[in-house]
Design a protein around this motif. Structure first.
Motif, PDB file in Angstrom:
ATOM      1  N   LYS A  41      -3.056  50.448 100.644  1.00 13.33           N
ATOM      2  CA  LYS A  41      -3.780  50.090 101.861  1.00 13.33           C
ATOM      3  C   LYS A  41      -4.519  48.762 101.661  1.00 13.33           C
ATOM      4  CE  LYS A  41      -2.697  53.828 104.150  1.00 13.33           C
ATOM      5  NZ  LYS A  41      -3.683  54.899 104.397  1.00 13.33           N
ATOM      6  N   LEU A  42      -5.089  48.266 102.763  1.00 19.48           N
ATOM      7  CA  LEU A  42      -5.881  47.040 102.730  1.00 19.48           C
ATOM      8  C   LEU A  42      -7.352  47.414 102.622  1.00 19.48           C
ATOM      9  CD1 LEU A  42      -6.045  43.923 103.041  1.00 19.48           C
ATOM     10  CD2 LEU A  42      -6.268  44.312 105.512  1.00 19.48           C
ATOM     11  N   PHE A  43      -8.019  46.912 101.587  1.00 17.39           N
ATOM     12  CA  PHE A  43      -9.420  47.218 101.339  1.00 17.39           C
ATOM     13  C   PHE A  43     -10.303  46.031 101.741  1.00 17.39           C
ATOM     14  CE2 PHE A  43      -7.257  50.233  98.767  1.00 17.39           C
ATOM     15  CZ  PHE A  43      -8.122  51.285  98.539  1.00 17.39           C
ATOM     16  N   THR A  44     -11.406  46.340 102.427  1.00 14.65           N
ATOM     17  CA  THR A  44     -12.449  45.350 102.662  1.00 14.65           C
ATOM     18  C   THR A  44     -13.620  45.701 101.758  1.00 14.65           C
ATOM     19  OG1 THR A  44     -11.790  45.055 104.978  1.00 14.65           O
ATOM     20  CG2 THR A  44     -13.983  44.270 104.350  1.00 14.65           C
ATOM     21  N   LEU A  45     -13.987  44.770 100.879  1.00 12.17           N
ATOM     22  CA  LEU A  45     -15.027  45.008  99.884  1.00 12.17           C
ATOM     23  C   LEU A  45     -16.163  44.004 100.064  1.00 12.17           C
ATOM     24  CD1 LEU A  45     -12.783  45.273  96.678  1.00 12.17           C
ATOM     25  CD2 LEU A  45     -13.466  47.137  98.212  1.00 12.17           C
ATOM     26  N   THR A  46     -17.392  44.479  99.887  1.00 12.11           N
ATOM     27  CA  THR A  46     -18.547  43.585  99.813  1.00 12.11           C
ATOM     28  C   THR A  46     -19.099  43.640  98.402  1.00 12.11           C
ATOM     29  OG1 THR A  46     -19.135  43.856 102.141  1.00 12.11           O
ATOM     30  CG2 THR A  46     -20.846  43.062 100.669  1.00 12.11           C
ATOM     31  N   ILE A  47     -19.185  42.475  97.761  1.00  8.50           N
ATOM     32  CA  ILE A  47     -19.653  42.371  96.383  1.00  8.50           C
ATOM     33  C   ILE A  47     -21.009  41.681  96.389  1.00  8.50           C
ATOM     34  CG2 ILE A  47     -19.139  41.477  94.085  1.00  8.50           C
ATOM     35  CD1 ILE A  47     -16.223  41.289  96.198  1.00  8.50           C
ATOM     36  N   THR A  48     -22.024  42.335  95.840  1.00 10.28           N
ATOM     37  CA  THR A  48     -23.378  41.780  95.816  1.00 10.28           C
ATOM     38  C   THR A  48     -23.883  41.738  94.386  1.00 10.28           C
ATOM     39  OG1 THR A  48     -23.822  42.743  97.997  1.00 10.28           O
ATOM     40  CG2 THR A  48     -25.719  41.976  96.729  1.00 10.28           C
ATOM     41  N   LEU A  49     -24.324  40.566  93.938  1.00  6.48           N
ATOM     42  CA  LEU A  49     -24.906  40.425  92.609  1.00  6.48           C
ATOM     43  C   LEU A  49     -26.284  41.081  92.602  1.00  6.48           C
ATOM     44  CD1 LEU A  49     -24.668  39.198  89.757  1.00  6.48           C
ATOM     45  CD2 LEU A  49     -25.740  37.128  90.673  1.00  6.48           C
ATOM     46  N   ASN A  50     -26.509  41.983  91.671  1.00  5.58           N
ATOM     47  CA  ASN A  50     -27.760  42.735  91.633  1.00  5.58           C
ATOM     48  C   ASN A  50     -28.902  41.909  91.035  1.00  5.58           C
ATOM     49  OD1 ASN A  50     -26.084  44.769  92.491  1.00  5.58           O
ATOM     50  ND2 ASN A  50     -26.298  46.031  90.665  1.00  5.58           N
ATOM     51  N   GLY A  51     -30.117  42.193  91.495  1.00  8.83           N
ATOM     52  CA  GLY A  51     -31.313  41.665  90.852  1.00  8.83           C
ATOM     53  C   GLY A  51     -31.791  40.330  91.343  1.00  8.83           C
ATOM     54  N   ILE A  52     -31.305  39.871  92.490  1.00  6.67           N
ATOM     55  CA  ILE A  52     -31.742  38.562  92.973  1.00  6.67           C
ATOM     56  C   ILE A  52     -31.894  38.579  94.487  1.00  6.67           C
ATOM     57  CG2 ILE A  52     -29.372  37.656  93.165  1.00  6.67           C
ATOM     58  CD1 ILE A  52     -30.572  34.950  92.172  1.00  6.67           C
ATOM     59  N   ASP A  53     -32.900  37.885  94.975  1.00  2.00           N
ATOM     60  CA  ASP A  53     -33.162  37.778  96.404  1.00  2.00           C
ATOM     61  C   ASP A  53     -33.566  36.333  96.726  1.00  2.00           C
ATOM     62  OD1 ASP A  53     -33.445  38.994  99.007  1.00  2.00           O
ATOM     63  OD2 ASP A  53     -35.609  38.726  98.775  1.00  2.00           O
ATOM     64  N   PRO A  54     -32.971  35.711  97.752  1.00  2.00           N
ATOM     65  CA  PRO A  54     -31.970  36.262  98.663  1.00  2.00           C
ATOM     66  C   PRO A  54     -30.668  36.585  97.937  1.00  2.00           C
ATOM     67  CG  PRO A  54     -32.250  33.907  99.021  1.00  2.00           C
ATOM     68  CD  PRO A  54     -33.322  34.313  98.089  1.00  2.00           C
ATOM     69  N   PRO A  55     -29.926  37.576  98.453  1.00  7.16           N
ATOM     70  CA  PRO A  55     -28.746  38.067  97.740  1.00  7.16           C
ATOM     71  C   PRO A  55     -27.619  37.047  97.655  1.00  7.16           C
ATOM     72  CG  PRO A  55     -28.902  39.060  99.925  1.00  7.16           C
ATOM     73  CD  PRO A  55     -30.173  38.302  99.712  1.00  7.16           C
ATOM     74  N   ILE A  56     -26.879  37.169  96.574  1.00  6.92           N
ATOM     75  CA  ILE A  56     -25.631  36.418  96.401  1.00  6.92           C
ATOM     76  C   ILE A  56     -24.508  37.426  96.614  1.00  6.92           C
ATOM     77  CG2 ILE A  56     -24.210  35.091  94.794  1.00  6.92           C
ATOM     78  CD1 ILE A  56     -26.824  34.337  93.330  1.00  6.92           C
ATOM     79  N   TRP A  57     -23.687  37.200  97.638  1.00 12.72           N
ATOM     80  CA  TRP A  57     -22.697  38.214  97.983  1.00 12.72           C
ATOM     81  C   TRP A  57     -21.429  37.574  98.534  1.00 12.72           C
ATOM     82  CZ3 TRP A  57     -21.037  38.528 103.085  1.00 12.72           C
ATOM     83  CH2 TRP A  57     -21.823  37.838 104.034  1.00 12.72           C
ATOM     84  N   ARG A  58     -20.345  38.355  98.495  1.00 12.29           N
ATOM     85  CA  ARG A  58     -19.064  37.947  99.065  1.00 12.29           C
ATOM     86  C   ARG A  58     -18.437  39.156  99.769  1.00 12.29           C
ATOM     87  NH1 ARG A  58     -21.437  34.118  97.337  1.00 12.29           N
ATOM     88  NH2 ARG A  58     -20.761  32.736  95.640  1.00 12.29           N
ATOM     89  N   ARG A  59     -17.712  38.898 100.822  1.00 16.90           N
ATOM     90  CA  ARG A  59     -16.899  39.934 101.467  1.00 16.90           C
ATOM     91  C   ARG A  59     -15.448  39.502 101.358  1.00 16.90           C
ATOM     92  NH1 ARG A  59     -19.392  40.324 105.850  1.00 16.90           N
ATOM     93  NH2 ARG A  59     -20.509  42.255 105.372  1.00 16.90           N
ATOM     94  N   ILE A  60     -14.618  40.368 100.782  1.00 10.65           N
ATOM     95  CA  ILE A  60     -13.216  40.015 100.575  1.00 10.65           C
ATOM     96  C   ILE A  60     -12.310  41.108 101.128  1.00 10.65           C
ATOM     97  CG2 ILE A  60     -13.784  38.713  98.482  1.00 10.65           C
ATOM     98  CD1 ILE A  60     -12.470  40.970  96.854  1.00 10.65           C
ATOM     99  N   GLN A  61     -11.066  40.740 101.365  1.00 14.12           N
ATOM    100  CA  GLN A  61     -10.018  41.702 101.693  1.00 14.12           C
ATOM    101  C   GLN A  61      -8.943  41.593 100.628  1.00 14.12           C
ATOM    102  OE1 GLN A  61      -8.711  41.058 105.790  1.00 14.12           O
ATOM    103  NE2 GLN A  61      -9.935  42.809 106.450  1.00 14.12           N
ATOM    104  N   ILE A  62      -8.471  42.769 100.182  1.00 17.63           N
ATOM    105  CA  ILE A  62      -7.481  42.790  99.116  1.00 17.63           C
ATOM    106  C   ILE A  62      -6.620  44.037  99.260  1.00 17.63           C
ATOM    107  CG2 ILE A  62      -9.154  43.917  97.575  1.00 17.63           C
ATOM    108  CD1 ILE A  62      -7.781  42.476  95.229  1.00 17.63           C
ATOM    109  N   LEU A  63      -5.322  43.875  99.075  1.00 20.79           N
ATOM    110  CA  LEU A  63      -4.421  45.021  99.067  1.00 20.79           C
ATOM    111  C   LEU A  63      -4.650  45.848  97.809  1.00 20.79           C
ATOM    112  CD1 LEU A  63      -1.160  43.294 100.321  1.00 20.79           C
ATOM    113  CD2 LEU A  63      -2.356  45.155 101.492  1.00 20.79           C
ATOM    114  N   ASP A  64      -4.406  47.143  97.900  1.00 16.14           N
ATOM    115  CA  ASP A  64      -4.525  48.023  96.747  1.00 16.14           C
ATOM    116  C   ASP A  64      -3.827  47.376  95.554  1.00 16.14           C
ATOM    117  OD1 ASP A  64      -5.143  50.233  95.227  1.00 16.14           O
ATOM    118  OD2 ASP A  64      -3.411  51.389  95.908  1.00 16.14           O
ATOM    119  N   THR A  65      -4.523  47.314  94.431  1.00 15.96           N
ATOM    120  CA  THR A  65      -4.010  46.537  93.311  1.00 15.96           C
ATOM    121  C   THR A  65      -4.514  47.088  91.993  1.00 15.96           C
ATOM    122  OG1 THR A  65      -3.757  44.258  92.496  1.00 15.96           O
ATOM    123  CG2 THR A  65      -5.940  44.898  93.277  1.00 15.96           C
ATOM    124  N   ILE A  66      -3.954  46.591  90.902  1.00 18.13           N
ATOM    125  CA  ILE A  66      -4.375  47.003  89.572  1.00 18.13           C
ATOM    126  C   ILE A  66      -5.727  46.386  89.233  1.00 18.13           C
ATOM    127  CG2 ILE A  66      -2.032  47.361  88.733  1.00 18.13           C
ATOM    128  CD1 ILE A  66      -2.175  44.612  87.414  1.00 18.13           C
TER     129      ILE A  66
END
Length: 304
Positions: A89-114
């Motif tokens: 399936k197609l996954f939508t993921l939000t990645i947020t680096l912990n411990g910092i404000d304002p947050p550093i984050w990315r939103r990506i789309q990726i097919l199921d993968t290794i």
């Protein structure tokens, strides 16, 4: 994903014996003669057989203890089936680096993968070089660690049982199963600096019209410098005086000859010119396209 590849599930001796009694063809894989709780690896067809037989037995029995045991088995096997439901399936993921404000984050789309490809997608979209090892923490398992160095994968499961697995054996859809009610897990990059990221699974959709390689949809904040010393050191750098970036928060240090040296200069950093908000979706997607083009091409296909 090859759904014939077995995946692990922890079953007690009683649970394994009951499944084997209902499915004689599964007797060998269930290892019902072994008394301790064991991690058993089952294929999708084996799980389907187990679910169907246990459901039938549950409908036919009125014995309270037996019904409760069957219900627990169904919970585990139904949980395993979620893995295949999210496969390919197609996954939508939000990645947020912990411990910092304002947050550093990315939103990506990726097919199921290794896992290695997921590591590359997270690292490239964030801005990491990808040269360090990484690990994963997944809340619904007592122990679930992945360490990847070059082409080696160590997969450590509950109760300290270790399996040496190829990097093709574990998929993003596996993490979707193990990610718990919050549908999130922790990605740790660089086991020295230990950059911890919370990865949230926002959506799992049909792969129809999905991009062939991962794409970055959005994000904010510059990726910290590599090998700076972790989140606390990066925060120290961000709070160093802009007007005099040759000194850190405690002032400049001195070498053996008594001459001052610039701590941040070692990392090629200048607080006066560093922009902590710098991020470009376009640049991230260009880097993702380049990275996955190299992965798909492979070392044997590179031009001489």
């Amino acid at each position: 994903m090859n759904t014939d590849v077995p995946i692990p599930v922890e079953l007690t001796q009683t649970q394994r014996r009951q499944i084997a009694e209902l499915n004689p063809h599964l007797s060998e894989v269930m290892e019902a003669h072994k008394k301790t709780t064991k991690v058993i690896r089952l294929s999708q067809q084996q799980v389907t057989d187990g679910v169907e037989s246990v459901r039938r037995a549950l409908e036919e029995t009125t014995h309270g203890v037996t019904r409760k045991s069957y219900q627990r088995i169904l919970e585990k096997l139904d949980w395993m089936q979620k893995r295949w439901d999210s496969a390919e399936k197609l996954f939508t993921l939000t990645i947020t680096l912990n411990g910092i404000d304002p947050p550093i984050w990315r939103r990506i789309q990726i097919l199921d993968t290794i896992m290695y490809d997921l590591h590359v997608a997270i690292g490239v979209s964030m801005g990491w070089s990808g040269e360090h090892m990484f690990s994963l923490e997944v809340p619904d398992m007592r122990k679930f660690d992945l360490l990847i160095a070059l082409e080696n994968v160590l997969f450590q499961m509950a109760k300290g049982e270790i399996y040496n697995m190829g990097e093709d054996d574990i998929f993003l859809s596996d993490l979707a199963v193990y990610s718990g009610p919050d549908a999130s897990f922790t990605y740790i990059y660089d086991l020295g600096d230990e950059w911890r990221h919370t990865v949230e699974i926002e959506a799992i959709e049909s792969p129809e019209d999905a991009p062939p390689t991962p794409i970055c949809l959005d994000g904010e904040g510059a990726c910290p410098p590599e090998d700076i010393g972790g989140i606390w050191k990066y925060l120290q750098f961000l709070h160093s005086p802009v007007e005099d970036s040759s000194k850190d928060m405690d002032g400049a240090d001195e070498d053996e000859d008594g001459e001052e040296w610039d701590e941040w200069e070692m990392y090629g950093l200048d607080r006066a010119t560093w922009d902590p908000e710098a991020f470009s979706v376009r640049r991230a997607n260009r880097k993702l396209a380049e990275a996955f083009s190299d992965l798909q091409q492979g070392p044997d296909d590179e031009e001489e």
